[in-house]
Design an enzyme around this catalytic site. Structure first.
Site, PDB file in Angstrom:
ATOM      1  N   GLY A 207      -3.980  -2.803  -8.209  1.00 24.60           N
ATOM      2  CA  GLY A 207      -5.241  -2.134  -8.211  1.00 24.60           C
ATOM      3  C   GLY A 207      -6.350  -3.344  -7.672  1.00 24.60           C
TER       4      GLY A 207
ATOM      5  N   ARG B  43     -10.928  -0.927 -18.113  1.00 26.46           N
ATOM      6  CA  ARG B  43     -10.637  -1.375 -16.568  1.00 26.46           C
ATOM      7  C   ARG B  43     -10.603  -0.309 -15.775  1.00 26.46           C
ATOM      8  NH1 ARG B  43      -5.817  -0.201 -13.220  1.00 26.46           N
ATOM      9  NH2 ARG B  43      -5.582  -1.833 -11.820  1.00 26.46           N
TER      10      ARG B  43
ATOM     11  N   GLY C  83      -9.148   0.659 -11.732  1.00 26.27           N
ATOM     12  CA  GLY C  83      -8.594   0.105 -10.510  1.00 26.27           C
ATOM     13  C   GLY C  83      -9.170   0.449  -9.175  1.00 26.27           C
ATOM     14  N   ASP C  84      -8.441   0.422  -8.175  1.00 30.97           N
ATOM     15  CA  ASP C  84      -8.842   0.840  -6.974  1.00 30.97           C
ATOM     16  C   ASP C  84      -8.912   2.432  -6.699  1.00 30.97           C
ATOM     17  OD1 ASP C  84      -6.025   0.839  -7.268  1.00 30.97           O
ATOM     18  OD2 ASP C  84      -5.868   0.942  -5.010  1.00 30.97           O
TER      19      ASP C  84
ATOM     20  N   THR D 199      -1.742   2.955  -3.615  1.00 34.30           N
ATOM     21  CA  THR D 199      -1.177   2.769  -4.744  1.00 34.30           C
ATOM     22  C   THR D 199      -0.701   1.403  -4.944  1.00 34.30           C
ATOM     23  OG1 THR D 199       0.706   3.373  -6.098  1.00 34.30           O
ATOM     24  CG2 THR D 199       0.890   3.751  -3.764  1.00 34.30           C
ATOM     25  N   GLY D 200      -0.636   0.600  -6.221  1.00 36.80           N
ATOM     26  CA  GLY D 200      -0.225  -0.746  -6.327  1.00 36.80           C
ATOM     27  C   GLY D 200      -1.269  -1.658  -7.251  1.00 36.80           C
TER      28      GLY D 200
ATOM     29  N   THR E  37       0.972   6.417  -9.894  1.00 33.29           N
ATOM     30  CA  THR E  37       0.059   6.843  -9.396  1.00 33.29           C
ATOM     31  C   THR E  37       0.136   7.943  -8.378  1.00 33.29           C
ATOM     32  OG1 THR E  37      -1.373   4.940  -9.780  1.00 33.29           O
ATOM     33  CG2 THR E  37      -2.244   6.338  -7.983  1.00 33.29           C
TER      34      THR E  37
HETATM   35  N1  ASP Z   1      -3.469   1.462  -8.225  1.00 32.61           N
HETATM   36  C1  ASP Z   1      -3.523   1.670  -9.345  1.00 32.61           C
HETATM   37  C2  ASP Z   1      -4.211   1.008 -10.608  1.00 32.61           C
HETATM   38  O1  ASP Z   1      -4.642  -0.192 -10.207  1.00 32.61           O
HETATM   39  C3  ASP Z   1      -2.202   1.674  -9.991  1.00 32.61           C
HETATM   40  C4  ASP Z   1      -1.138   2.235  -9.278  1.00 32.61           C
HETATM   41  O2  ASP Z   1      -1.405   2.563  -7.938  1.00 32.61           O
HETATM   42  O3  ASP Z   1       0.081   2.352  -9.870  1.00 32.61           O
HETATM   43  O4  ASP Z   1      -4.949   1.462 -11.290  1.00 32.61           O
END
Ligand code: ASP
Length: 289
Positions: free
Chosen positions: A214, A189, A191-192, A211-212, A161
């Site tokens: 979500g 779906r 994410g955040d 990032t991470g 991301t």
């Molecule tokens: N945070 C992002 C999500 O959940 C994914 C990512 O940051 O790698 O969609």
């Protein structure tokens, strides 16, 4: 002095990071330079973060945004992005778009051309198209490499991301984030990343891009948590660590970049790696691990 900070996604110390080390560092430098050019040309913080994210969205396969995003379980791509301006908390976001060439521009179109904050799917692409954002067929975004990956690792946390935060010379703050989500996610779906207060935030105190994992970032309200701590006087790095600790308590990992009104920055992560970079004045620094 203007400050720009960017990330290319929190994740594992993957083989790609080693073999494509130079490409990652080059992409980060180009994104930082592009943001700086915008600022030099009189652009505001929000223009700078948008420019940096556009460069990273163009990085096929290396980064998980725009063309070369990770694939959903059914082999399709659904992209999400957000932009937020600190001065007036103006925010625009899109989720599950499949046609906008640069999802961050689609998010900006929602901010500039609608009274809304978050739009979804084909209707969001249509708003972007009407605002002049280039559109492509959904297949354009799917690369052979990502398709092979989905076959090998149906639900890999690929990372990648992208995000940017900026404090411009006038002290204004802005943040942007763009993603293809999680490899192997269920279609639909979200994410955040496109959610203000979760994966993206900017106000008069601080700008944040996350990032991470979500789901855990949403359940922790990470970006808004950091902004509340910073507003109450917590140093920015400590605020980022506190928010990541809460994500950890829920079983998630990830990273955040942030810049505050005084130009202090935080680049924190609880994963093995997070490609990231910073430009302060004319000085550029980039890191992978
Ligand atoms: N945070 C992002 C999500 O959940 C994914 C990512 O940051 O790698 O969609």
């Amino acid at each position: 002095m203007p400050v720009v900070v960017i990330h290319g996604g929190a994740g594992s110390r993957s083989a790609d990071l080693k073999t494509c080390r130079k490409d990652y560092l080059q992409a980060l430098s180009v994104a930082l330079e592009r943001a700086a050019t915008l600022l030099e040309q009189g652009g505001a913080a929000i223009d700078a973060v948008q420019a940096a994210v556009m460069v990273m969205e163009d990085e096929c396969d290396l980064l998980n945004a725009g063309r070369g995003s990770v694939l959903c379980r059914d082999g399709t791509i659904e992209m999400s992005a957000a932009v937020m301006r600190g001065d007036d908390r103006g925010a625009g976001a899109v989720a599950a778009v499949t046609r906008s060439r640069h999802p961050v521009l689609a998010a900006r179109a929602v901010l500039d051309h609608t009274p809304h904050v978050l739009m979804v799917g084909a209707r969001a692409d249509a708003v972007a198209a009407a605002a002049g954002v280039a559109q492509r067929e959904p297949e354009y975004f799917i690369t052979a490499r990502r398709r092979a990956r989905l076959d090998d690792l149906p639900s890999d946390f690929a990372g990648g991301t992208v995000g940017a935060v900026c404090r411009d010379a006038t002290g204004s703050l802005a943040a942007a984030t763009s993603t293809g989500g999680r490899q192997g996610q269920l279609p639909g779906r979200i994410g955040d990343s496109p959610l203000p207060g979760a994966g993206t935030w900017a106000d008069e105190h601080v700008a944040i891009s996350c990032t991470g994992d979500g789901e855990e970032f949403i359940r922790s309200g990470v970006a808004r948590h950091i902004s509340a701590l910073v507003a109450a006087g917590t140093p920015i790095a400590a605020a980022a660590d506190a928010a990541l600790a809460q994500v950890g308590e829920l079983g998630g990992t990830g990273g955040v970049i942030a810049v505050d009104a005084g130009g202090q920055v935080a680049l924190r992560f609880t994963t093995e790696a997070m490609p990231r970079g910073m430009r302060r004045g004319a000085n550029i620094s980039t890191w992978l691990l």
